[in-house]
Design an enzyme around this catalytic site. Structure first.
Site, PDB file in Angstrom:
ATOM      1  N   HIS A  21       0.863  -1.186   0.000  1.00  0.00           N
ATOM      2  CA  HIS A  21       0.000   0.000   0.000  1.00  0.00           C
ATOM      3  C   HIS A  21       0.902   1.240   0.000  1.00  0.00           C
ATOM      4  O   HIS A  21       2.131   1.122  -0.031  1.00  0.00           O
ATOM      5  CB  HIS A  21      -0.982  -0.019   1.171  1.00  0.00           C
ATOM      6  N   HIS A  24       4.030   1.545   2.371  1.00  0.00           N
ATOM      7  CA  HIS A  24       5.264   0.876   1.937  1.00  0.00           C
ATOM      8  C   HIS A  24       5.952   1.699   0.840  1.00  0.00           C
ATOM      9  O   HIS A  24       7.170   1.869   0.833  1.00  0.00           O
ATOM     10  CB  HIS A  24       4.958  -0.522   1.384  1.00  0.00           C
ATOM     11  N   CYS A 130       2.933 -11.712  19.162  1.00  0.00           N
ATOM     12  CA  CYS A 130       1.980 -11.197  18.163  1.00  0.00           C
ATOM     13  C   CYS A 130       2.469 -11.619  16.785  1.00  0.00           C
ATOM     14  O   CYS A 130       3.568 -11.235  16.364  1.00  0.00           O
ATOM     15  CB  CYS A 130       1.864  -9.666  18.229  1.00  0.00           C
ATOM     16  N   CYS A 133       2.983  -8.662  14.292  1.00  0.00           N
ATOM     17  CA  CYS A 133       4.280  -7.970  14.445  1.00  0.00           C
ATOM     18  C   CYS A 133       5.437  -8.949  14.334  1.00  0.00           C
ATOM     19  O   CYS A 133       6.578  -8.524  14.222  1.00  0.00           O
ATOM     20  CB  CYS A 133       4.404  -7.308  15.814  1.00  0.00           C
ATOM     21  N   CYS A 156      -2.648  -6.976  20.927  1.00  0.00           N
ATOM     22  CA  CYS A 156      -1.481  -6.171  20.581  1.00  0.00           C
ATOM     23  C   CYS A 156      -1.960  -4.751  20.281  1.00  0.00           C
ATOM     24  O   CYS A 156      -2.941  -4.562  19.566  1.00  0.00           O
ATOM     25  CB  CYS A 156      -0.830  -6.792  19.339  1.00  0.00           C
ATOM     26  N   HIS A 159      -1.841  -4.145  16.304  1.00  0.00           N
ATOM     27  CA  HIS A 159      -2.762  -4.847  15.419  1.00  0.00           C
ATOM     28  C   HIS A 159      -4.186  -4.976  15.958  1.00  0.00           C
ATOM     29  O   HIS A 159      -5.073  -5.429  15.227  1.00  0.00           O
ATOM     30  CB  HIS A 159      -2.206  -6.233  15.071  1.00  0.00           C
ATOM     31  N   LYS A 306      -3.104   4.852  11.409  1.00  0.00           N
ATOM     32  CA  LYS A 306      -2.006   4.364  10.581  1.00  0.00           C
ATOM     33  C   LYS A 306      -2.605   3.538   9.437  1.00  0.00           C
ATOM     34  O   LYS A 306      -3.404   2.641   9.681  1.00  0.00           O
ATOM     35  CB  LYS A 306      -1.087   3.477  11.411  1.00  0.00           C
ATOM     36  N   LYS A 309      -3.321  -2.523   5.730  1.00  0.00           N
ATOM     37  CA  LYS A 309      -4.187  -3.442   5.009  1.00  0.00           C
ATOM     38  C   LYS A 309      -5.088  -4.190   5.980  1.00  0.00           C
ATOM     39  O   LYS A 309      -6.247  -4.431   5.714  1.00  0.00           O
ATOM     40  CB  LYS A 309      -3.333  -4.454   4.240  1.00  0.00           C
TER      41      LYS A 309
HETATM   42  N1  MSP Z   1       9.268  -7.323   7.444  1.00  0.00           N
HETATM   43  C1  MSP Z   1       9.335  -6.288   8.408  1.00  0.00           C
HETATM   44  C2  MSP Z   1      10.591  -5.461   8.253  1.00  0.00           C
HETATM   45  C3  MSP Z   1      11.864  -6.212   8.332  1.00  0.00           C
HETATM   46  S1  MSP Z   1      13.228  -5.191   8.057  1.00  0.00           S
HETATM   47  C4  MSP Z   1      14.530  -6.122   8.463  1.00  0.00           C
HETATM   48  C5  MSP Z   1       8.110  -5.407   8.276  1.00  0.00           C
HETATM   49  N2  MSP Z   1       7.518  -5.431   7.084  1.00  0.00           N
HETATM   50  S2  MSP Z   1       6.200  -4.631   6.674  1.00  0.00           S
HETATM   51  O1  MSP Z   1       5.802  -5.153   5.397  1.00  0.00           O
HETATM   52  O2  MSP Z   1       5.238  -4.682   7.718  1.00  0.00           O
HETATM   53  O3  MSP Z   1       6.640  -3.182   6.360  1.00  0.00           O
HETATM   54  C6  MSP Z   1       6.961  -2.311   7.348  1.00  0.00           C
HETATM   55  C7  MSP Z   1       7.377  -0.985   6.790  1.00  0.00           C
HETATM   56  O4  MSP Z   1       6.416  -0.479   5.847  1.00  0.00           O
HETATM   57  C8  MSP Z   1       7.392   0.060   7.872  1.00  0.00           C
HETATM   58  O5  MSP Z   1       8.553   0.063   8.614  1.00  0.00           O
HETATM   59  C9  MSP Z   1       7.289   1.300   7.045  1.00  0.00           C
HETATM   60  O6  MSP Z   1       8.552   1.537   6.466  1.00  0.00           O
HETATM   61  C10 MSP Z   1       6.293   0.908   5.984  1.00  0.00           C
HETATM   62  N3  MSP Z   1       4.930   1.210   6.378  1.00  0.00           N
HETATM   63  C11 MSP Z   1       3.898   0.335   6.587  1.00  0.00           C
HETATM   64  N4  MSP Z   1       2.775   1.046   6.871  1.00  0.00           N
HETATM   65  C12 MSP Z   1       3.050   2.345   6.865  1.00  0.00           C
HETATM   66  C13 MSP Z   1       2.304   3.517   7.017  1.00  0.00           C
HETATM   67  N5  MSP Z   1       1.014   3.530   7.255  1.00  0.00           N
HETATM   68  N6  MSP Z   1       2.970   4.692   6.910  1.00  0.00           N
HETATM   69  C14 MSP Z   1       4.301   4.761   6.616  1.00  0.00           C
HETATM   70  N7  MSP Z   1       5.014   3.673   6.463  1.00  0.00           N
HETATM   71  C15 MSP Z   1       4.439   2.451   6.604  1.00  0.00           C
HETATM   72  O7  MSP Z   1       7.790  -4.721   9.213  1.00  0.00           O
END
Ligand code: MSP
Length: 533
Positions: A21, A24, A130, A133, A156, A159, A306, A309
């Site tokens: 989304h 990311h 969790c 997370c 959590c 979540h 925040k 998905k």
């Molecule tokens: N797989 C772990 C990260 C491992 S790094 C060694 C993870 N993945 S995740 O798919 O959940 O992506 C997390 C990252 O996506 C967040 O740290 C951030 O960079 C980004 N974001 C996810 N949702 C977000 C928002 N709503 N706003 C901004 N960034 C966001 O955690």
């Protein structure tokens, strides 16, 4: 930083349980702008991104979809995560998947080293977990819900879903031994964790005391096998954090690793703890240098929450790029949100900025200037005559903007860098309005003055193209060609960004070509019912 140094920057590796989304994409774009800036500065730049494919979350998603986890990961990587990079125009140097042999083999090397050096012991883990997370939780990370489906359960805080209670034989990493060294690191290297709000939170967390960390799981098998005990797989975060090292040669190519390491890590603030506590402790245990910096950016909020998905507030990047294009996506999120703070997304704001700043502010300026050189000088850029105060003011603005933007990028203050560059757009618009080249063109006696004005405006656009290239690569490439700069100065990507403010690079006599609208008018901007508040 002095040009030529190593600048190795990473994004988090993303879970493949779902499609991307705009949250990311926001991280990706920010990392890409920093990387493009440094690349254009002549630094030895490397941008790494990738996917995090092990652990219970992915396993459960695959099972729920009736496929093997690797097959699920392949599907999501090919259909969603790699295409995302095209959608938002990311120029990454590498893409790592944690299921690749180059990663799995090097994780085993790392783990074996820590085991051999006495940093790992076996024990019994009992506590909360969790799966969302993929994190062991303490009681104060949880809350007791009183209403809804999960009434009476501990959920959590991130979540809003119940945590699970684990009781299993695990291997532990002696993380508690690194508490003092970590506090010392935060103290002596104050910009190790940024921004300040995230740094303070991390220091407070570590001061409360660190426990040892469970680094293996034995109740399922989707992961990297622990080298000395194949009945365990490596805890998914321990595996994932190592991607930053394995992707640049750790455990396989020492020379490559030494060239790139240490890295700058860009992450969402939600995962700053993993990066600023667990990761440096792991590196210290292995006798490796800690990262240069961990920068925890803010969240994109939709309807005040925040974006996620799992809470159905997710917006796909393509919903935006289909209408506005990738340049506008990149510009909007990095300009409108103070990097490091949370920011709310709205279609109205995006649409308004597109029209006012990109289409009217920058795009029209470029088209008008190029069209006037075409009309009044048959497309051949005139030489400047004597500079007047107004022309010198443009030169001063360009020099200051270029220096300020570079200094802001050094601090990861991307929105400040764009604001600094935009002073050139504003200055040039005011300059063209005040100098009225279309009036000068009617008077043959003003021919020299007209030449100076159009040279000044074109040379200002040259500087803008160089400085904005990392942010809006497609539009600046078109502008570069239209200015005739490609022929005169070579490819845009090769223009040294730290020299962009030096006046007079664009040679008189360059052939200017017609410029299509850089940011075309959008008749019906997307509206709130396209998915966001
Ligand atoms: N797989 C772990 C990260 C491992 S790094 C060694 C993870 N993945 S995740 O798919 O959940 O992506 C997390 C990252 O996506 C967040 O740290 C951030 O960079 C980004 N974001 C996810 N949702 C977000 C928002 N709503 N706003 C901004 N960034 C966001 O955690």
């Amino acid at each position: 930083m002095p040009s030529g140094e190593s600048f190795y920057i990473t994004t988090p590796i993303f879970y493949v349980n779902d499609v991307p989304h705009i949250g990311h994409a926001y991280t990706e774009v920010a990392a890409d702008v920093l990387a493009r800036w440094h690349r254009q500065a002549g630094d030895d730049t490397w941008l790494l991104t990738g996917t995090d494919e092990h652990g219970q979350k992915i396993l459960r998603t695959a099972v729920a979809n009736g496929v093997e986890p690797k097959e699920w990961a392949d599907r999501l990587v090919d259909s969603a995560w790699k295409p995302l990079l095209e959608t938002i125009d990311i120029a990454n140097d590498d893409f790592i998947r944690t299921t690749e042999a180059r990663h799995e083999d090097a994780v085993a090397v790392f783990l074996q080293k820590l085991h051999d050096d006495g940093f790992i012991y076996s024990g019994e883990y009992e506590g909360y977990y969790c799966v969302g997370c993929e994190e062991y939780k303490q009681l104060d990370d949880l809350e007791l819900t009183e209403v809804g489906d999960y009434a009476g359960q501990l959920v959590c805080r991130i979540h809003s879903r119940p945590v699970e209670i684990l009781r299993e034989k695990n291997y532990f990493f002696k993380m508690s031994e690194f508490q003092d060294a970590l506090l010392d690191l935060y103290e002596t290297q104050p910009d190790f964790v940024q921004p300040e709000s995230v740094r303070n939170e991390i220091i407070q967390f570590v001061r409360q005391g660190l426990s040892d960390l469970s680094i293996s799981r034995s109740s399922f098998d989707w992961g990297i096998k622990v080298p000395w005990d194949e009945s365990h797989v490596v805890y998914v975060w321990f595996d994932a954090l190592l991607n930053y090292a394995t992707a640049v040669g750790y455990g396989a190519d020492d020379e490559r690793f030494a060239r790139r390491w240490p890295a700058y890590h860009l992450v969402g603030k939600d995962i700053a703890r993993f990066h600023a506590v667990i990761w440096p402790a792991m590196l210290m245990a292995a006798g490796l240098p800690v990262p240069h910096k961990v920068f925890g950016h803010g969240w994109l909020l939709v309807g005040g929450e925040k974006m996620s998905k799992s809470k159905l507030t997710g917006i796909a990047p393509q919903q935006i790029t289909d209408t506005f294009g990738s340049d506008a996506f990149r510009y909007y999120f990095l300009r409108a949100i103070t990097f490091g703070q949370d920011g709310s997304f709205s279609w109205e704001d995006l649409s308004a900025r597109y029209q006012a700043e990109l289409a009217n502010g920058f795009g029209n300026l470029a088209s008008r200037v190029v069209a006037m050189v075409d009309r009044y000088y048959d497309g051949v850029l005139p030489a400047p005559a004597e500079y007047a105060d107004a022309d010198l003011a443009v030169q001063a603005t360009v020099a200051k903007a270029a220096a300020d933007a570079d200094a802001a990028i050094e601090r990861f203050a991307i929105n400040e860098a764009i604001a600094a560059i935009w002073t050139i757009v504003d200055e040039l618009n005011g300059y063209v309005t005040a100098q009225e080249p279309w009036v000068l063109a009617k008077d043959e006696a003003q021919r020299a003055r007209l030449g100076t004005v159009l040279y000044t405006a074109s040379e200002g656009l040259r500087a803008l193209a160089v400085l904005l290239a990392p942010i809006v690569p497609k539009a600046t490439a078109k502008l570069w060609t239209a200015l005739g700069a490609e022929d005169a100065l070579g490819p845009l990507a090769e223009q040294r960004i730290r020299e962009a403010g030096a006046w007079g690079a664009l040679p008189a006599g360059s052939t200017v070509r017609a410029l299509e609208a850089l940011f075309p008018r959008i008749e019906e901007p997307a509206t709130a019912d396209s998915g966001a508040a």
